[in-house]
Design an enzyme around this catalytic site. Sequence first.
Site, PDB file in Angstrom:
ATOM      1  N   SER A  64       0.732  -1.127  -0.145  1.00 58.17           N
ATOM      2  CA  SER A  64      -0.432  -0.005  -0.182  1.00 58.17           C
ATOM      3  C   SER A  64       1.115   1.235   0.210  1.00 58.17           C
ATOM      4  CB  SER A  64      -1.139  -0.334   1.013  1.00 58.17           C
ATOM      5  OG  SER A  64      -0.354  -0.611   2.710  1.00 58.17           O
ATOM      6  N   GLY A 101      -1.651  -4.096   0.987  1.00 56.68           N
ATOM      7  CA  GLY A 101      -2.205  -5.355   1.731  1.00 56.68           C
ATOM      8  C   GLY A 101      -1.363  -6.606   1.656  1.00 56.68           C
ATOM      9  N   ASN A 129       4.306  -5.512   5.588  1.00 56.97           N
ATOM     10  CA  ASN A 129       2.640  -5.976   6.512  1.00 56.97           C
ATOM     11  C   ASN A 129       3.336  -7.468   7.133  1.00 56.97           C
ATOM     12  OD1 ASN A 129       0.748  -4.239   5.261  1.00 56.97           O
ATOM     13  ND2 ASN A 129       0.761  -5.271   3.252  1.00 56.97           N
ATOM     14  N   ASP A 212      -3.727   6.751  10.696  1.00 55.73           N
ATOM     15  CA  ASP A 212      -3.970   5.036  10.868  1.00 55.73           C
ATOM     16  C   ASP A 212      -2.652   5.357  11.811  1.00 55.73           C
ATOM     17  OD1 ASP A 212      -2.436   5.283   8.698  1.00 55.73           O
ATOM     18  OD2 ASP A 212      -3.553   3.817   7.254  1.00 55.73           O
ATOM     19  N   HIS A 215       0.376   4.667   6.856  1.00 52.45           N
ATOM     20  CA  HIS A 215       0.601   5.716   5.348  1.00 52.45           C
ATOM     21  C   HIS A 215       0.182   6.824   5.200  1.00 52.45           C
ATOM     22  CE1 HIS A 215      -1.995   1.747   5.560  1.00 52.45           C
ATOM     23  NE2 HIS A 215      -1.198   1.113   3.938  1.00 52.45           N
TER      24      HIS A 215
END
Length: 237
Positions: A64, A101, A129, A212, A215
């Site tokens: 992402s 993701g 991730n 979040d 990002h």
Amino acid sequence: MKFCMNSKSLHSVISGLLLVLTVWGCGSSDTKTNDNATNAPTQQAKEKSDAPAKKQTVLFYGNSLTAGYGVEPAQAFPALIGKKIDSLGLNYTVVNAGLSGETTAGGKSRIGWVLRQPVAVFVLELGGNDGLRGLPLADTRQNLQAIMDTVRLKSPQATIVLAGMQIPPNMGTSYAKEFRGLFKELADKNKAVLIPFLLENVGGIPKLNQPDGIHPTPAGHKIVANTVWQVLRPVLK
């Protein structure tokens, strides 16, 4: 003075004259043809040299962060790198193959499909991730190696640029330390160019990240683009 000639002699003279004219005419035609034949390759070479060279591909392959989650596509750092390349007139085009993701396992599974065309520079940004999920680092290391092996197979002349990542010590300090070190380890092993930390001066800074905390905002992506550019620019011939 009178010049007399019988009909037989006159016929011989005319025949000889016609022969000379015919030979001269043929010689002239051959010369012209040879000139054209000589000039044709030269003209073709000129036209070929004047034709613009096909742009080489810089492929960004990541999750992402590369895909530009939460921002406009034109605001993501790969697009900003593309603008820098265009502004300098460099003969490259940027392709963004980021997927939100994505883990290293997912990247391994789709790399063969993505590399259907040769690339000149391959920027690998995966692993974040894996670390956030606490996945086994042996698997992360193996998957990243498999991706780079595929790049070497599909595009042997490509330069691989590996984006290093770091994670908070949520999974333990030992895990976080080993995770940080595996990127340099793989870069050294594969003679890849290393970006020590992709989110340098962005990670952990609230105003440069979305709510979040993971990002980057558009402003954050500009900083990431500059970090990547410092490493990538010397690679672009």
